[in-house]
Design a protein around this motif. Structure first.
Motif, PDB file in Angstrom:
ATOM      1  N   ASP A  11       9.506  -9.347  -6.962  1.00 30.73           N
ATOM      2  CA  ASP A  11       8.261  -9.599  -7.669  1.00 30.73           C
ATOM      3  C   ASP A  11       7.200  -8.700  -7.037  1.00 30.73           C
ATOM      4  OD1 ASP A  11       5.804 -10.561  -8.534  1.00 30.73           O
ATOM      5  OD2 ASP A  11       6.398 -12.655  -8.459  1.00 30.73           O
ATOM      6  N   TRP A  12       6.775  -7.676  -7.762  1.00 31.70           N
ATOM      7  CA  TRP A  12       5.917  -6.651  -7.172  1.00 31.70           C
ATOM      8  C   TRP A  12       4.472  -7.103  -7.005  1.00 31.70           C
ATOM      9  CZ3 TRP A  12       7.912  -2.974  -4.439  1.00 31.70           C
ATOM     10  CH2 TRP A  12       9.211  -2.539  -4.729  1.00 31.70           C
ATOM     11  N   ALA A  13       4.073  -8.154  -7.686  1.00 29.15           N
ATOM     12  CA  ALA A  13       2.747  -8.710  -7.424  1.00 29.15           C
ATOM     13  C   ALA A  13       2.778  -9.539  -6.141  1.00 29.15           C
ATOM     14  CB  ALA A  13       2.278  -9.543  -8.605  1.00 29.15           C
ATOM     15  N   ALA A  14       3.787 -10.399  -6.008  1.00 31.54           N
ATOM     16  CA  ALA A  14       3.908 -11.211  -4.792  1.00 31.54           C
ATOM     17  C   ALA A  14       4.159 -10.347  -3.560  1.00 31.54           C
ATOM     18  CB  ALA A  14       5.039 -12.222  -4.962  1.00 31.54           C
ATOM     19  N   TRP A  15       4.824  -9.211  -3.738  1.00 28.95           N
ATOM     20  CA  TRP A  15       5.117  -8.296  -2.630  1.00 28.95           C
ATOM     21  C   TRP A  15       3.854  -7.915  -1.876  1.00 28.95           C
ATOM     22  CZ3 TRP A  15       3.548  -3.143  -2.074  1.00 28.95           C
ATOM     23  CH2 TRP A  15       4.219  -2.394  -1.097  1.00 28.95           C
ATOM     24  N   HIS A  16       2.730  -7.831  -2.574  1.00 28.98           N
ATOM     25  CA  HIS A  16       1.477  -7.436  -1.940  1.00 28.98           C
ATOM     26  C   HIS A  16       0.976  -8.464  -0.935  1.00 28.98           C
ATOM     27  CE1 HIS A  16       1.464  -4.516  -5.192  1.00 28.98           C
ATOM     28  NE2 HIS A  16       0.440  -3.906  -4.631  1.00 28.98           N
ATOM     29  N   GLY A  17       1.549  -9.663  -0.939  1.00 33.51           N
ATOM     30  CA  GLY A  17       1.102 -10.678   0.003  1.00 33.51           C
ATOM     31  C   GLY A  17       1.239 -10.265   1.452  1.00 33.51           C
ATOM     32  N   SER A  18       2.199  -9.387   1.755  1.00 32.91           N
ATOM     33  CA  SER A  18       2.377  -8.927   3.135  1.00 32.91           C
ATOM     34  C   SER A  18       1.161  -8.163   3.644  1.00 32.91           C
ATOM     35  CB  SER A  18       3.621  -8.041   3.243  1.00 32.91           C
ATOM     36  OG  SER A  18       4.798  -8.777   3.003  1.00 32.91           O
ATOM     37  N   TYR A  19       0.383  -7.590   2.740  1.00 33.52           N
ATOM     38  CA  TYR A  19      -0.832  -6.902   3.161  1.00 33.52           C
ATOM     39  C   TYR A  19      -1.845  -7.857   3.793  1.00 33.52           C
ATOM     40  CZ  TYR A  19       0.388  -2.576   0.621  1.00 33.52           C
ATOM     41  OH  TYR A  19       0.977  -1.406   0.190  1.00 33.52           O
ATOM     42  N   ALA A  27       0.757  -4.205   6.487  1.00 34.37           N
ATOM     43  CA  ALA A  27      -0.682  -4.227   6.753  1.00 34.37           C
ATOM     44  C   ALA A  27      -1.083  -3.076   7.662  1.00 34.37           C
ATOM     45  CB  ALA A  27      -1.083  -5.562   7.366  1.00 34.37           C
ATOM     46  N   ARG A  28      -0.245  -2.778   8.646  1.00 34.56           N
ATOM     47  CA  ARG A  28      -0.548  -1.649   9.535  1.00 34.56           C
ATOM     48  C   ARG A  28      -0.455  -0.327   8.777  1.00 34.56           C
ATOM     49  NH1 ARG A  28       2.556  -5.018  12.959  1.00 34.56           N
ATOM     50  NH2 ARG A  28       4.433  -3.743  12.650  1.00 34.56           N
ATOM     51  N   ARG A  29       0.533  -0.220   7.894  1.00 32.11           N
ATOM     52  CA  ARG A  29       0.638   0.983   7.077  1.00 32.11           C
ATOM     53  C   ARG A  29      -0.597   1.146   6.204  1.00 32.11           C
ATOM     54  NH1 ARG A  29       4.736   1.594   2.048  1.00 32.11           N
ATOM     55  NH2 ARG A  29       2.933   0.679   1.002  1.00 32.11           N
ATOM     56  N   LEU A  30      -1.029   0.052   5.596  1.00 31.87           N
ATOM     57  CA  LEU A  30      -2.209   0.095   4.727  1.00 31.87           C
ATOM     58  C   LEU A  30      -3.436   0.565   5.499  1.00 31.87           C
ATOM     59  CD1 LEU A  30      -3.593  -0.528   2.017  1.00 31.87           C
ATOM     60  CD2 LEU A  30      -3.872  -2.894   2.813  1.00 31.87           C
ATOM     61  N   HIS A  31      -3.603   0.064   6.716  1.00 28.22           N
ATOM     62  CA  HIS A  31      -4.740   0.467   7.543  1.00 28.22           C
ATOM     63  C   HIS A  31      -4.712   1.976   7.795  1.00 28.22           C
ATOM     64  CE1 HIS A  31      -7.835   0.301  10.634  1.00 28.22           C
ATOM     65  NE2 HIS A  31      -7.018   0.932  11.450  1.00 28.22           N
ATOM     66  N   THR A  32      -3.528   2.500   8.110  1.00 28.20           N
ATOM     67  CA  THR A  32      -3.401   3.936   8.383  1.00 28.20           C
ATOM     68  C   THR A  32      -3.680   4.755   7.134  1.00 28.20           C
ATOM     69  OG1 THR A  32      -1.754   3.487  10.097  1.00 28.20           O
ATOM     70  CG2 THR A  32      -1.846   5.726   9.242  1.00 28.20           C
ATOM     71  N   VAL A  33      -3.147   4.327   5.993  1.00 26.18           N
ATOM     72  CA  VAL A  33      -3.390   5.049   4.742  1.00 26.18           C
ATOM     73  C   VAL A  33      -4.880   5.075   4.433  1.00 26.18           C
ATOM     74  CG1 VAL A  33      -3.056   4.979   2.240  1.00 26.18           C
ATOM     75  CG2 VAL A  33      -1.101   4.657   3.761  1.00 26.18           C
ATOM     76  N   ARG A  34      -5.548   3.944   4.584  1.00 25.06           N
ATOM     77  CA  ARG A  34      -6.988   3.900   4.306  1.00 25.06           C
ATOM     78  C   ARG A  34      -7.757   4.850   5.219  1.00 25.06           C
ATOM     79  NH1 ARG A  34      -7.721  -2.689   3.764  1.00 25.06           N
ATOM     80  NH2 ARG A  34      -7.226  -2.868   1.525  1.00 25.06           N
ATOM     81  N   GLN A  35      -7.360   4.924   6.473  1.00 23.85           N
ATOM     82  CA  GLN A  35      -8.021   5.855   7.381  1.00 23.85           C
ATOM     83  C   GLN A  35      -7.880   7.291   6.886  1.00 23.85           C
ATOM     84  OE1 GLN A  35      -6.049   4.757  11.131  1.00 23.85           O
ATOM     85  NE2 GLN A  35      -8.077   4.247  11.933  1.00 23.85           N
ATOM     86  N   ARG A  36      -6.672   7.653   6.488  1.00 27.94           N
ATOM     87  CA  ARG A  36      -6.437   9.024   6.033  1.00 27.94           C
ATOM     88  C   ARG A  36      -7.191   9.305   4.731  1.00 27.94           C
ATOM     89  NH1 ARG A  36      -4.319   8.204  10.358  1.00 27.94           N
ATOM     90  NH2 ARG A  36      -6.432   8.886  10.851  1.00 27.94           N
ATOM     91  N   GLU A 189       6.007   5.128  16.252  1.00 26.63           N
ATOM     92  CA  GLU A 189       4.804   4.301  16.314  1.00 26.63           C
ATOM     93  C   GLU A 189       4.885   3.102  15.391  1.00 26.63           C
ATOM     94  OE1 GLU A 189       0.768   5.430  14.480  1.00 26.63           O
ATOM     95  OE2 GLU A 189       0.490   5.902  16.594  1.00 26.63           O
ATOM     96  N   SER A 190       5.621   3.240  14.298  1.00 28.19           N
ATOM     97  CA  SER A 190       5.655   2.204  13.271  1.00 28.19           C
ATOM     98  C   SER A 190       6.968   2.277  12.516  1.00 28.19           C
ATOM     99  CB  SER A 190       4.474   2.396  12.316  1.00 28.19           C
ATOM    100  OG  SER A 190       4.588   1.569  11.183  1.00 28.19           O
ATOM    101  N   ALA A 191       7.238   1.212  11.746  1.00 29.40           N
ATOM    102  CA  ALA A 191       8.401   1.214  10.869  1.00 29.40           C
ATOM    103  C   ALA A 191       8.188   2.127   9.677  1.00 29.40           C
ATOM    104  CB  ALA A 191       8.695  -0.200  10.390  1.00 29.40           C
ATOM    105  N   TYR A 192       6.953   2.594   9.490  1.00 32.71           N
ATOM    106  CA  TYR A 192       6.630   3.468   8.368  1.00 32.71           C
ATOM    107  C   TYR A 192       6.055   4.781   8.867  1.00 32.71           C
ATOM    108  CZ  TYR A 192       7.111  -0.583   5.314  1.00 32.71           C
ATOM    109  OH  TYR A 192       7.595  -1.673   4.639  1.00 32.71           O
ATOM    110  N   SER A 193       6.294   5.832   8.106  1.00 34.00           N
ATOM    111  CA  SER A 193       5.636   7.107   8.340  1.00 34.00           C
ATOM    112  C   SER A 193       4.555   7.281   7.286  1.00 34.00           C
ATOM    113  CB  SER A 193       6.638   8.257   8.252  1.00 34.00           C
ATOM    114  OG  SER A 193       6.004   9.491   8.486  1.00 34.00           O
ATOM    115  N   VAL A 194       3.393   7.754   7.726  1.00 39.79           N
ATOM    116  CA  VAL A 194       2.314   8.127   6.817  1.00 39.79           C
ATOM    117  C   VAL A 194       2.029   9.602   7.053  1.00 39.79           C
ATOM    118  CG1 VAL A 194      -0.084   7.745   6.134  1.00 39.79           C
ATOM    119  CG2 VAL A 194       1.323   5.806   6.879  1.00 39.79           C
ATOM    120  N   GLY A 195       1.918  10.360   5.983  1.00 42.58           N
ATOM    121  CA  GLY A 195       1.658  11.784   6.114  1.00 42.58           C
ATOM    122  C   GLY A 195       0.562  12.247   5.183  1.00 42.58           C
TER     123      GLY A 195
END
Length: 229
Positions: A11-19, A27-36, A189-195
């Motif tokens: 459920d892609w709407a409920a998936w956003h709850g992790s943010y 949530a950590r990935r989101l923070h990094t993306v927003r910074q960039r 640094e994280s389970a995700y890469s942001v570039g």
């Protein structure tokens, strides 16, 4: 449509709850993306700034930044998302922040037609996409991104680092197809890469009716492991 799920029931709407959980990897990935994203807007030349977001979800990576950024009124953006519940939530955020030049559209982000009239863009967000594609389709998508990019455009992207970690290949594919790396999250640094990559070539005309990618879904690719892309 009240609810969209992928073929394994996500459920892609409920998936956003992790943010909303500050301790979560998303949530950590989101923070990094927003910074960039904020940094790209900080450096953007004076005048209009055009942005597009692929598989935008609820638009949290872009809309939160725009709501607070001094360049907010310079930015015209199109967020493309298939799940209509997510689109409605994104539109509510747009209205609440009075982002008059931003639109969230319900459409298929995998088709070039979804971006007609909104490109070439100065900022392209490809977040939460690559981890839901077959490896060959990741490179295909990158090879077609010049159709969405203005000269000097910045692409902000994400990819999970679950083994085998594809992110070194992702960076090489960007370079192969006319982009230079501006920033990449440190390994481990994280389970995700942001570039962040900048497009060095000339704008390429948008070809209508082209498939950018096929959205397979992380669960289908990883046979049920709980790491979305």
């Amino acid at each position: 449509m009240e609810k969209r799920e992928d073929s394994v029931g996500r459920d892609w709407a409920a998936w956003h709850g992790s943010y909303d959980d500050p301790a979560s990897a998303l949530a950590r990935r989101l923070h990094t993306v927003r910074q960039r994203v904020g940094e790209v807007l900080d450096r953007a030349p004076q005048g209009p700034v055009i942005a597009v977001s692929l598989c935008a979800g609820q638009g949290r990576d872009l809309l939160d930044v725009l709501a607070r950024h001094p360049r907010r009124d310079d930015v015209a953006a199109r967020l493309v998302e298939l799940d209509e519940r997510n689109v409605r939530l994104a539109r509510a955020m747009i209205d609440a922040a009075d982002l008059v030049n931003v639109e969230a559209v319900a459409g298929d982000a995998s088709r070039t037609d979804a971006y007609a009239g909104a490109v070439p863009a100065d900022l392209v967000l490809v977040c939460g996409v690559f981890g839901n594609l077959a490896d060959a389709d990741v490179e295909r998508t990158i090879s077609l991104l010049p159709q969405l990019c203005a000269e000097g455009a910045h692409v902000v992207w994400t990819r999970n680092r679950q083994p085998p970690d594809l992110t070194p290949h992702v960076r090489r594919w960007f370079e192969k197809h006319g982009f230079e790396q501006v920033w990449s999250s440190p390994p481990g640094e994280s389970a995700y890469s942001v570039g962040v990559h900048r497009y060095l070539g000339e704008p390429v005309p948008l070809e209508r009716g082209v498939r950018l990618f096929t959205f397979v879904g992380y669960d289908n690719l990883r046979q049920g492991e709980a790491w979305p892309g």
